[in-house]
Scaffold this active site. Structure first.
Site, PDB file in Angstrom:
ATOM      1  N   LYS A 185      38.149  44.429  84.229  1.00  0.00           N
ATOM      2  CA  LYS A 185      36.992  44.095  85.050  1.00  0.00           C
ATOM      3  C   LYS A 185      35.738  44.875  84.618  1.00  0.00           C
ATOM      4  O   LYS A 185      34.628  44.398  84.798  1.00  0.00           O
ATOM      5  CB  LYS A 185      37.273  44.382  86.531  1.00  0.00           C
ATOM      6  CG  LYS A 185      38.495  43.688  87.123  1.00  0.00           C
ATOM      7  CD  LYS A 185      38.352  42.184  87.114  1.00  0.00           C
ATOM      8  CE  LYS A 185      39.350  41.462  88.021  1.00  0.00           C
ATOM      9  NZ  LYS A 185      40.753  41.515  87.553  1.00  0.00           N
TER      10      LYS A 185
HETATM   11  C1  LIG Z   1      41.723  40.572  87.570  1.00  0.00           C
HETATM   12  C2  LIG Z   1      42.902  40.815  86.727  1.00  0.00           C
HETATM   13  C3  LIG Z   1      43.632  39.758  86.169  1.00  0.00           C
HETATM   14  C4  LIG Z   1      43.287  38.316  86.441  1.00  0.00           C
HETATM   15  O1  LIG Z   1      42.055  37.929  85.872  1.00  0.00           O
HETATM   16  P1  LIG Z   1      41.344  36.601  86.359  1.00  0.00           P
HETATM   17  O2  LIG Z   1      40.035  36.586  85.667  1.00  0.00           O
HETATM   18  O3  LIG Z   1      41.205  36.731  87.853  1.00  0.00           O
HETATM   19  O4  LIG Z   1      42.215  35.461  85.992  1.00  0.00           O
HETATM   20  C5  LIG Z   1      44.697  40.073  85.331  1.00  0.00           C
HETATM   21  N1  LIG Z   1      45.056  41.355  85.092  1.00  0.00           N
HETATM   22  C6  LIG Z   1      44.381  42.399  85.615  1.00  0.00           C
HETATM   23  C7  LIG Z   1      44.843  43.776  85.324  1.00  0.00           C
HETATM   24  C8  LIG Z   1      43.279  42.165  86.444  1.00  0.00           C
HETATM   25  O5  LIG Z   1      42.620  43.212  86.956  1.00  0.00           O
END
Ligand SMILES: *Cc1c(COP(=O)(O)O)cnc(C)c1O
Length: 493
Positions: A111
């Site tokens: 993120k």
């Molecule tokens: C948010 C997240 C995901 C999923 O990503 P999306 O963009 O919501 O599909 C997968 N793995 C981790 C560690 C995340 O923080």
């Protein structure tokens, strides 16, 4: 460049407007009017730094930002906040599998790749479109977005951020990371419910007319740091171009040859960014959408029916414990030929009946490029243990889902192209799960597991996760999932 709503009942807006609003006023998501084409040849592209690549991709979409503004945003986001000089290193395993490590940012999950940029994109957007209003960022998190957004937005002038997380749906490390957040403009609220409750509550507050009027009177307005915001998606396109360049540099393929992309998926934002990359000219031969036991996406990809009426599982990959995958709407919009009326009908049905089925032509469109698969809890542990034993590489549970589903796809298809797997979190973020899988011990104290996992593997604990227990807990509000609107009112009005 203009941005349209997927629901077709809101006016087209500039990039700054799309970023400062988050969600379109008709409840739809903003999408770019067209996909700008990547013009530079690959040999030249491969010589760009991550920052230079980001500047070029941002400029293609942000026609209302100046070159200097974009340069400043990129410098603030990717100048010195990442522990890896390459920002997103690409590490090869055996069998044409490559891990794109997206977790070298301050909160140790992918993120950060977007949320280090979004506050700066937003600050400029607000200056371009606002009349001095204070912006209130509302965010629902399944664990990782919350902390990354808090870190990105803390102490940013003119912005307050409120994060809602499922009280019992995040890991101990994730929770401590959020509850110890500093900053004079940060609020963290535990909700009695799961991520879908949090996301639904936030969407309802966004479209609550009375609340928005009250805010307007107080010279404030809402926006979003979730991946429904264009300012979240755009920065994620960059690292798929980057990964292709690394494959070229590592000699894994020649310019123009396709790579496969595998993404452990929750809200469909990360994989959507890869798809947008392909629409811009990135050679992607196949997208693999990997789910955990909450496999609503695997099912819709195979059957054409999106059905959220099912049991919700709490898994060891909590950031993917999602049944209403917001960005799938943007993907469907492209797959059905940008038919906004159709999108309205489908999402109306999802809201009222919990299910919709697309037409065969739409399903056939995605089945040409996209496959879905899932991993069970047991399979995740096996993959973590096997990868450690055979490759001496430590996977987090989310990335392990990707590795497992990638292997399934390679086996079933006989495909030999290099597969880039999005590695979405540092294994230390889920240390108790990873340490358990590797050592076979049932240690459950996740903080103790940070040191144990480090000792066992020789991998270093990321800076953002060290000393967590010494930090003061600064947030301790817990509410029922029916009290979200009231809570927001109390904070901002
Ligand atoms: C948010 C997240 C995901 C999923 O990503 P999306 O963009 O919501 O599909 C997968 N793995 C981790 C560690 C995340 O923080």
């Amino acid at each position: 460049m203009q941005f349209f709503s997927t629901r077709g009942e809101a006016p087209a807006v500039s990039a700054a407007e799309a970023i400062s609003r988050g969600l379109a006023p008709d409840g739809g998501l903003y999408v770019p009017e067209t996909f700008p084409q990547w013009q530079m040849d690959w040999a030249e592209t491969a010589n760009l730094s991550y920052q230079a690549l980001a500047e070029k991709i941002f400029a293609l979409y942000l026609s209302d930002y100046s070159a200097d503004e974009i340069k400043e945003i990129v410098k603030n986001a990717y100048g010195s906040n990442f522990a890896a000089a390459e920002i997103a290193p690409l590490v090869g395993l055996s069998n044409e599998k490559y891990l794109l490590e997206l977790w070298h940012g301050p909160t140790a999950a992918f993120k950060d790749m977007a949320l280090q940029a979004l506050p700066h994109l937003m600050q400029k957007a607000v200056a371009k479109t606002n009349h001095g209003e204070e912006v209130i960022i509302l965010t629902a998190t399944s664990g990782d977005t919350g902390k990354a957004a808090l870190e990105g937005f803390k102490n940013v002038d003119g912005i307050k951020i409120i994060v809602f997380y499922p009280q019992t749906g995040v890991s101990e490390v994730q929770k401590l990371q959020m509850l110890t957040t500093e900053g004079n403009n940060t609020y963290v609220v535990g909700v009695d419910g799961n991520f879908d409750h949090c996301q639904k509550g936030v969407k309802e507050i966004f479209s609550d007319g009375a609340m928005n009027d009250a805010l307007k009177k107080a010279n404030k307005k809402f926006s979003s740091a979730n991946s429904i915001n264009w300012g979240r998606l755009m920065p994620q396109i960059v690292y798929y171009f980057w990964s292709y360049c690394q494959l070229l540099k590592q000699g894994a393929l020649k310019a123009g040859e396709p790579m496969g992309v595998v993404v452990p998926t929750g809200n469909f934002g990360n994989i959507l960014a890869a798809y947008y990359g392909m629409r811009m000219g990135l050679p992607v031969g196949k997208f693999v959408c990997a789910s955990n036991e909450n496999k609503v996406l695997t099912d819709v990809i195979n059957s054409g029916t999106y059905d959220k009426r099912r049991e919700f599982y709490k898994t060891t990959s909590p950031s993917m414990d999602i049944l209403v995958s917001s960005n799938f709407e943007r993907f469907l919009y492209e797959m059905c030929g940008r038919d906004a009326g159709q999108i309205r009908d489908w999402f109306q049905a999802l809201a009222t009946e919990g299910v919709f089925t697309v037409d065969d032509a739409t399903k056939a469109n995605w089945q040409k490029i996209l496959v879905g698969g899932f991993a069970t809890q047991g399979e995740i542990n096996t993959v973590i243990a096997d990868t450690w034993i055979k490759e001496h590489y430590v996977l987090d549970p989310h990335t392990a889902v990707g590795v497992k589903v990638c292997g399934d796809y390679q086996k079933a298809s006989g495909e030999t192209m290099p597969m880039v797997i999005a590695s979405t979190a540092s294994p230390f973020k889920f240390a108790e799960v990873v340490y358990g899988a590797i050592s076979g011990e049932g240690e459950t104290d996740s903080i103790a597991c940070l040191a144990k996992l480090s000792a066992e593997t020789g991998w270093e604990i990321p800076a953002g996760l060290r000393g967590l227990t010494e930090k003061a807990v600064r947030h301790n509000t817990n509410i029922d999932n029916t009290e979200m609107a009231e809570t927001v009112k109390n904070i901002v009005l």
